[in-house]
Motif scaffolding. Sequence first.
Motif, PDB file in Angstrom:
ATOM      1  N   MET A  84       1.049  -1.035   0.143  1.00  0.00           N
ATOM      2  CA  MET A  84       0.133  -0.310   0.075  1.00  0.00           C
ATOM      3  C   MET A  84       0.737   1.270   0.001  1.00  0.00           C
ATOM      4  SD  MET A  84      -3.226  -0.552   2.506  1.00  0.00           S
ATOM      5  CE  MET A  84      -4.461  -2.051   2.168  1.00  0.00           C
ATOM      6  N   ASP A  85       1.891   1.107   0.450  1.00  0.00           N
ATOM      7  CA  ASP A  85       2.950   2.316   0.579  1.00  0.00           C
ATOM      8  C   ASP A  85       3.361   2.946  -0.742  1.00  0.00           C
ATOM      9  OD1 ASP A  85       2.812   2.022   3.428  1.00  0.00           O
ATOM     10  OD2 ASP A  85       4.850   0.972   3.134  1.00  0.00           O
ATOM     11  N   ARG A  86       3.316   2.212  -1.762  1.00  0.00           N
ATOM     12  CA  ARG A  86       3.942   2.897  -2.920  1.00  0.00           C
ATOM     13  C   ARG A  86       2.755   2.620  -4.215  1.00  0.00           C
ATOM     14  NH1 ARG A  86       8.990   3.908  -3.925  1.00  0.00           N
ATOM     15  NH2 ARG A  86       9.030   3.667  -6.019  1.00  0.00           N
ATOM     16  N   VAL A  87       2.729   3.945  -4.798  1.00  0.00           N
ATOM     17  CA  VAL A  87       1.674   3.968  -5.682  1.00  0.00           C
ATOM     18  C   VAL A  87       2.395   4.195  -7.254  1.00  0.00           C
ATOM     19  CG1 VAL A  87      -0.519   4.930  -6.800  1.00  0.00           C
ATOM     20  CG2 VAL A  87      -0.153   5.008  -4.359  1.00  0.00           C
ATOM     21  N   ARG A  88       2.379   2.957  -7.939  1.00  0.00           N
ATOM     22  CA  ARG A  88       3.083   3.105  -9.321  1.00  0.00           C
ATOM     23  C   ARG A  88       2.306   3.862 -10.299  1.00  0.00           C
ATOM     24  NH1 ARG A  88       4.087  -2.103  -7.254  1.00  0.00           N
ATOM     25  NH2 ARG A  88       6.121  -2.580  -6.659  1.00  0.00           N
ATOM     26  N   PHE A 107     -13.404  16.819  -9.977  1.00  0.00           N
ATOM     27  CA  PHE A 107     -13.191  15.633  -9.613  1.00  0.00           C
ATOM     28  C   PHE A 107     -12.527  14.848 -10.632  1.00  0.00           C
ATOM     29  CE2 PHE A 107     -14.101  11.078  -9.124  1.00  0.00           C
ATOM     30  CZ  PHE A 107     -13.456  10.715  -8.014  1.00  0.00           C
ATOM     31  N   ALA A 108     -12.819  14.887 -11.905  1.00  0.00           N
ATOM     32  CA  ALA A 108     -12.072  14.447 -13.121  1.00  0.00           C
ATOM     33  C   ALA A 108     -11.030  15.070 -13.296  1.00  0.00           C
ATOM     34  CB  ALA A 108     -13.153  14.810 -14.371  1.00  0.00           C
ATOM     35  N   THR A 109     -10.605  16.224 -13.184  1.00  0.00           N
ATOM     36  CA  THR A 109      -9.278  16.850 -13.052  1.00  0.00           C
ATOM     37  C   THR A 109      -8.321  16.307 -12.172  1.00  0.00           C
ATOM     38  OG1 THR A 109     -10.358  19.125 -13.923  1.00  0.00           O
ATOM     39  CG2 THR A 109      -8.229  18.940 -13.192  1.00  0.00           C
ATOM     40  N   TYR A 110      -8.807  16.122 -10.914  1.00  0.00           N
ATOM     41  CA  TYR A 110      -8.206  15.431  -9.885  1.00  0.00           C
ATOM     42  C   TYR A 110      -7.444  14.021 -10.247  1.00  0.00           C
ATOM     43  CZ  TYR A 110      -7.380  12.885  -5.305  1.00  0.00           C
ATOM     44  OH  TYR A 110      -6.558  11.910  -4.359  1.00  0.00           O
ATOM     45  N   SER A 111      -8.617  13.325 -10.824  1.00  0.00           N
ATOM     46  CA  SER A 111      -8.263  11.752 -11.255  1.00  0.00           C
ATOM     47  C   SER A 111      -7.305  11.836 -12.232  1.00  0.00           C
ATOM     48  CB  SER A 111      -9.649  11.168 -11.584  1.00  0.00           C
ATOM     49  OG  SER A 111     -10.664  11.041 -10.482  1.00  0.00           O
ATOM     50  N   ALA A 112      -7.235  12.680 -13.004  1.00  0.00           N
ATOM     51  CA  ALA A 112      -6.304  12.796 -14.166  1.00  0.00           C
ATOM     52  C   ALA A 112      -5.047  13.180 -13.810  1.00  0.00           C
ATOM     53  CB  ALA A 112      -6.660  13.969 -15.074  1.00  0.00           C
ATOM     54  N   LEU A 113      -4.787  14.105 -12.559  1.00  0.00           N
ATOM     55  CA  LEU A 113      -3.696  14.372 -12.114  1.00  0.00           C
ATOM     56  C   LEU A 113      -3.106  13.324 -11.431  1.00  0.00           C
ATOM     57  CD1 LEU A 113      -4.609  17.809 -10.579  1.00  0.00           C
ATOM     58  CD2 LEU A 113      -2.859  17.505 -12.184  1.00  0.00           C
ATOM     59  N   LEU A 114      -3.924  12.317 -10.830  1.00  0.00           N
ATOM     60  CA  LEU A 114      -3.267  11.039  -9.920  1.00  0.00           C
ATOM     61  C   LEU A 114      -2.390  10.372 -11.004  1.00  0.00           C
ATOM     62  CD1 LEU A 114      -6.494   9.808  -7.778  1.00  0.00           C
ATOM     63  CD2 LEU A 114      -4.358  11.065  -7.023  1.00  0.00           C
ATOM     64  N   ARG A 115      -2.683  10.345 -12.143  1.00  0.00           N
ATOM     65  CA  ARG A 115      -1.617   9.481 -13.025  1.00  0.00           C
ATOM     66  C   ARG A 115      -0.234  10.227 -13.408  1.00  0.00           C
ATOM     67  NH1 ARG A 115      -2.565   4.957 -13.215  1.00  0.00           N
ATOM     68  NH2 ARG A 115      -1.713   4.275 -15.380  1.00  0.00           N
ATOM     69  N   ARG A 116      -0.166  11.478 -12.768  1.00  0.00           N
ATOM     70  CA  ARG A 116       1.073  12.093 -12.805  1.00  0.00           C
ATOM     71  C   ARG A 116       1.725  12.109 -11.504  1.00  0.00           C
ATOM     72  NH1 ARG A 116       2.153  12.493 -18.187  1.00  0.00           N
ATOM     73  NH2 ARG A 116       0.302  13.081 -19.254  1.00  0.00           N
ATOM     74  N   LYS A 117       1.353  11.333 -10.433  1.00  0.00           N
ATOM     75  CA  LYS A 117       2.048  11.403  -9.142  1.00  0.00           C
ATOM     76  C   LYS A 117       3.074  10.734  -9.212  1.00  0.00           C
ATOM     77  CE  LYS A 117       1.013   8.604  -5.798  1.00  0.00           C
ATOM     78  NZ  LYS A 117       2.413   8.476  -5.233  1.00  0.00           N
ATOM     79  N   PRO A 118       4.331  11.356  -8.557  1.00  0.00           N
ATOM     80  CA  PRO A 118       5.490  10.594  -8.535  1.00  0.00           C
ATOM     81  C   PRO A 118       5.340   9.438  -8.055  1.00  0.00           C
ATOM     82  CG  PRO A 118       5.684  13.303  -7.832  1.00  0.00           C
ATOM     83  CD  PRO A 118       4.267  12.689  -7.924  1.00  0.00           C
ATOM     84  N   ALA A 119       6.108   8.464  -8.781  1.00  0.00           N
ATOM     85  CA  ALA A 119       5.969   7.112  -8.245  1.00  0.00           C
ATOM     86  C   ALA A 119       6.751   6.785  -6.671  1.00  0.00           C
ATOM     87  CB  ALA A 119       6.340   5.996  -9.316  1.00  0.00           C
ATOM     88  N   GLU A 120       7.560   7.730  -6.634  1.00  0.00           N
ATOM     89  CA  GLU A 120       8.592   7.363  -5.257  1.00  0.00           C
ATOM     90  C   GLU A 120       7.695   8.019  -4.064  1.00  0.00           C
ATOM     91  OE1 GLU A 120      10.340  11.292  -7.245  1.00  0.00           O
ATOM     92  OE2 GLU A 120       9.230   9.333  -7.814  1.00  0.00           O
ATOM     93  N   LEU A 121       6.713   8.924  -4.241  1.00  0.00           N
ATOM     94  CA  LEU A 121       5.783   9.401  -3.236  1.00  0.00           C
ATOM     95  C   LEU A 121       4.956   8.435  -2.696  1.00  0.00           C
ATOM     96  CD1 LEU A 121       5.579  11.960  -1.449  1.00  0.00           C
ATOM     97  CD2 LEU A 121       3.927  12.906  -3.122  1.00  0.00           C
ATOM     98  N   GLY A 122       5.151   8.011  -1.495  1.00  0.00           N
ATOM     99  CA  GLY A 122       4.099   6.964  -0.859  1.00  0.00           C
ATOM    100  C   GLY A 122       2.596   7.359  -0.878  1.00  0.00           C
TER     101      GLY A 122
END
Length: 320
Positions: free
Chosen positions: A1-5, A194-209
């Motif tokens: 759960m700690d890492r989101v790829r 909410f759709a914009t937030y969900s799209a941003l999630l795909r850009r979340k840095p992988a190293e950030l838990g």
Amino acid sequence: MDRVRTTRPTAPAGRAASRGTGTTGTTRTTGAAGPAGLGVLLALTATVVWSGSFVATRGMADSVPPVQAVFWRWIIAAVAVAPFAARQAWRQRALIRRHLGFTALASLFGVALYNTLVHQAGLTTSASNMGMIMAASPVVMALYARLGGERLGLRRTAGLLLAVLGVLLLVGDGSLSFDFGAGDLWMLAAALSFATYSALLRRKPAELGGLAFLLTTFVLGALMLAPAYAVSLRLQGGFTATPGTAGMLLYVGVMSSAVAFFAWNKAVSLIGAARAGVVYYLQPVCVAGLGLLLLGERTGPAELLCMALILGGVSLGARR
């Protein structure tokens, strides 16, 4: 759960995906079904929990000012998730500072803006309408995904269009021509946020838990809302914390915020915003069911037909 790829949306969550080997469809054998199934299950969990939040939001509309309700929602959410996320957030404090701009943007659209718009809509529209209109957000998620280079495929596109038709007929009371009230317009803005937030999630840095990211967005969202909260207290006064309002605030703070947002974020990391968005189309059905059980709202033959279209679209679009 700690890492989101977030490196490759279509890669299996195995070692090949985590190493970023650039493997193609030939590697998607036994490992793909597990993450895909888990992603759909998590998206469904978030959707069901959020459906209940529309009923709670509508229930608080006459007793708690919108900005105050949202502010306390995120204070409660931060307290609920802190025991599980604080240690990871402290270890990754340098990463959080490095990606503060991205995290603040996600907090704005997913925490502060989206939920304030939802609570504002609850003043002038029903819980059922809120759930139905929010089902429009997957359309925007799919468009964002397509603009980002993600291929939707014929099956997913067909499921998306079928679910859109069901939602439009449901909102339009069996017709494709309908009028929006003020609360409905607030909900349309919430769906876009909410759709914009969900799209941003795909850009979340992988190293950030994932837990560190969640806690940070909750805290930043509450800080963004603090000035508006102070203004609301001055102009509208506070609210009386009855057992009913306290229970609803605990539900939206713990379940709809801490639990549902974690499940949704993880689902998007596993199956992408577009496919998770298709599952989100189940929300009008869930809200209608809760409305029948808790508010006594009746569901007629036309609504049942629309729900069948939505369910059919979800089933078609959620498959690979």
